[in-house]
Structures are given as structure tokens and as C-alpha cells.
Design an enzyme around this catalytic site. Structure first.
Site, short mmCIF file in Angstrom:
data_model
loop_
_atom_site.label_atom_id
_atom_site.label_comp_id
_atom_site.label_asym_id
_atom_site.label_seq_id
_atom_site.Cartn_x
_atom_site.Cartn_y
_atom_site.Cartn_z
N ASP A 8 0.85 -1.19 0.00
CA ASP A 8 0.00 0.00 0.00
C ASP A 8 0.89 1.24 0.00
O ASP A 8 2.11 1.16 -0.20
CB ASP A 8 -1.02 -0.03 1.16
CG ASP A 8 -0.37 0.18 2.53
OD1 ASP A 8 0.86 0.34 2.61
OD2 ASP A 8 -1.12 0.20 3.53
N CYS A 65 2.88 -3.54 4.07
CA CYS A 65 2.08 -2.35 4.36
C CYS A 65 2.76 -1.68 5.56
O CYS A 65 3.95 -1.88 5.78
CB CYS A 65 0.59 -2.67 4.59
SG CYS A 65 0.22 -3.71 6.01
N THR A 67 2.34 -2.16 8.84
CA THR A 67 2.73 -3.18 9.82
C THR A 67 2.88 -4.57 9.22
O THR A 67 3.42 -5.46 9.88
CB THR A 67 1.64 -3.29 10.90
OG1 THR A 67 0.40 -3.62 10.24
CG2 THR A 67 1.47 -1.98 11.67
N HIS A 98 7.91 -25.45 8.66
CA HIS A 98 6.84 -26.13 9.38
C HIS A 98 5.44 -25.81 8.82
O HIS A 98 4.56 -26.67 8.88
CB HIS A 98 6.85 -25.74 10.86
CG HIS A 98 8.01 -26.31 11.62
ND1 HIS A 98 8.08 -26.28 13.00
CD2 HIS A 98 9.15 -26.92 11.20
CE1 HIS A 98 9.22 -26.85 13.39
NE2 HIS A 98 9.88 -27.25 12.33
N ARG A 132 5.09 -34.81 9.65
CA ARG A 132 4.07 -34.41 10.63
C ARG A 132 3.60 -32.97 10.36
O ARG A 132 2.47 -32.61 10.68
CB ARG A 132 4.57 -34.55 12.06
CG ARG A 132 5.68 -33.60 12.45
CD ARG A 132 6.19 -33.91 13.86
NE ARG A 132 7.09 -32.89 14.37
CZ ARG A 132 8.39 -32.82 14.07
NH1 ARG A 132 8.93 -33.70 13.24
NH2 ARG A 132 9.15 -31.88 14.59
N HIS A 133 4.47 -32.18 9.76
CA HIS A 133 4.08 -30.80 9.47
C HIS A 133 3.06 -30.75 8.33
O HIS A 133 2.19 -29.88 8.31
CB HIS A 133 5.32 -29.97 9.12
CG HIS A 133 6.33 -29.96 10.22
ND1 HIS A 133 6.08 -29.38 11.44
CD2 HIS A 133 7.57 -30.50 10.30
CE1 HIS A 133 7.13 -29.54 12.22
NE2 HIS A 133 8.05 -30.23 11.56
C1 RB5 Z 1 -2.10 2.47 6.58
O1 RB5 Z 1 -2.11 3.67 7.31
C2 RB5 Z 1 -1.93 1.29 7.52
O2 RB5 Z 1 -3.09 1.09 8.24
C3 RB5 Z 1 -1.54 0.06 6.74
O3 RB5 Z 1 -0.38 0.31 6.00
C4 RB5 Z 1 -1.26 -1.19 7.55
O4 RB5 Z 1 -0.34 -0.93 8.56
C5 RB5 Z 1 -2.43 -1.93 8.02
O5 RB5 Z 1 -2.36 -3.00 8.61
#
Ligand code: RB5
Length: 148
Positions: A8, A65, A67, A98, A132-133
């Protein structure tokens, strides 16, 4: 090897750095992400890469993105996707060995490019161990077909 990459607006620079790194390694990169630095919706790109992986258009997917969380959640809604968010290499490696993950995600606001490269290397160099995995991965995938 062909890798689909999605991002994004929060991860354009890191997407470009990661794509360049993969190309240096001789990996073909298909860009499904945005290149426009305006606020957009990460589910679109998680879904696009997830569908590309499941259809075989690409071998594996990498999602970035802010996070890595939202975009991986979206990808995991595509049947057949096993996406993992990683901020360190150990989990990335084990997620292949795994869990046979087929999509790797991380956050451009969480880690730097050098950590991203280490994570990518461990993920790409690891091989699914089966046995097993496989049983456990089959159990995960069977959940997709169970009625709610
Ligand atoms: C965008 O601001 C942010 O929400 C997105 O990049 C991401 O971190 C969402 O999980």
C-alpha cells in the site's frame, strides 16, 4: 522463480528496495502493489497477490504495508493462502519449514530494509519439511472447507 509483490502507500519505497534486491538475486518480480503515494486500501493488494499465488501466476508472494498485518489478513482470506507476518528471520524460516507459508508479509513502519532482506533470505532458503508438518498444514487448510 517468480515472486508477486504487493504494497500500500505506506510501503512504496520498501517495495522498490525489496524488488531491486530480489532482481539482483535473479528472481523475476511481478508488481501488484501501488506506486502512487496517496492513501489507499491494503486489502486490494493482499487479495491480488494471494490470488496470483494460488492461481500459479507467481510462485510466492511478498506483501508490505505499514505493519504487514492488514495486508496479510486480506491475503489469508484467499483460499489456499498461508501468509505470515514476520519482523525477524527465525519465524520466517520456520514458517516455511513447518507451515509451508506461500506469502511473506512485513511492515515498512516496523522494520528496516536490512532486516527485511534477512527475513526474505531465510524465508526463500528454507524448505518445507513435510511429514508431521504436512498433517498439520492439511488440518489448517481443511478449516477453509468447514461450514461456519
Ligand atoms: C495504513 O495507514 C496502515 O493502516 C496500513 O499500512 C497497515 O499498517 C495496516 O495494517
Amino acid at each position: 522463480m517468480r515472486i508477486g509483490i504487493g504494497n500500500d502507500h505506506a510501503a512504496i519505497e520498501m517495495k522498490n528496495d525489496v524488488a531491486a534486491y530480489l532482481k539482483e538475486k535473479g528472481i523475476e518480480v511481478v508488481n501488484y502493489g501501488t506506486d502512487e503515494p496517496v492513501s489507499c486500501n491494503y486489502p486490494e493488494y493482499g487479495e491480488k497477490v494471494g490470488r496470483a499465488v494460488v492461481s500459479g501466476e507467481v510462485d510466492l508472494g511478498i506483501l508490505i504495508c505499514g505493519t504487514g498485518v492488514g495486508i496479510s489478513l486480506a491475503a489469508n482470506k484467499v483460499k489456499g493462502v498461508r501468509a505470515v507476518v514476520c519482523s525477524e528471520p527465525y519465524s520466517a524460516k520456520l514458517s516455511r519449514q513447518h507451515n509451508n507459508t506461500n506469502v511473506l508479509a512485513f511492515g515498512a513502519r516496523v522494520i528496516g530494509i536490512e532486516m527485511a532482506k534477512m527475513i526474505i533470505d531465510e524465508w526463500l532458503n528454507a524448505e518445507f519439511m513435510g511429514g508431521r508438518h504436512q498433517t498439520r498444514v492439511d488440518m489448517i487448510m481443511a478449516i477453509e472447507d468447514k461450514p461456519c
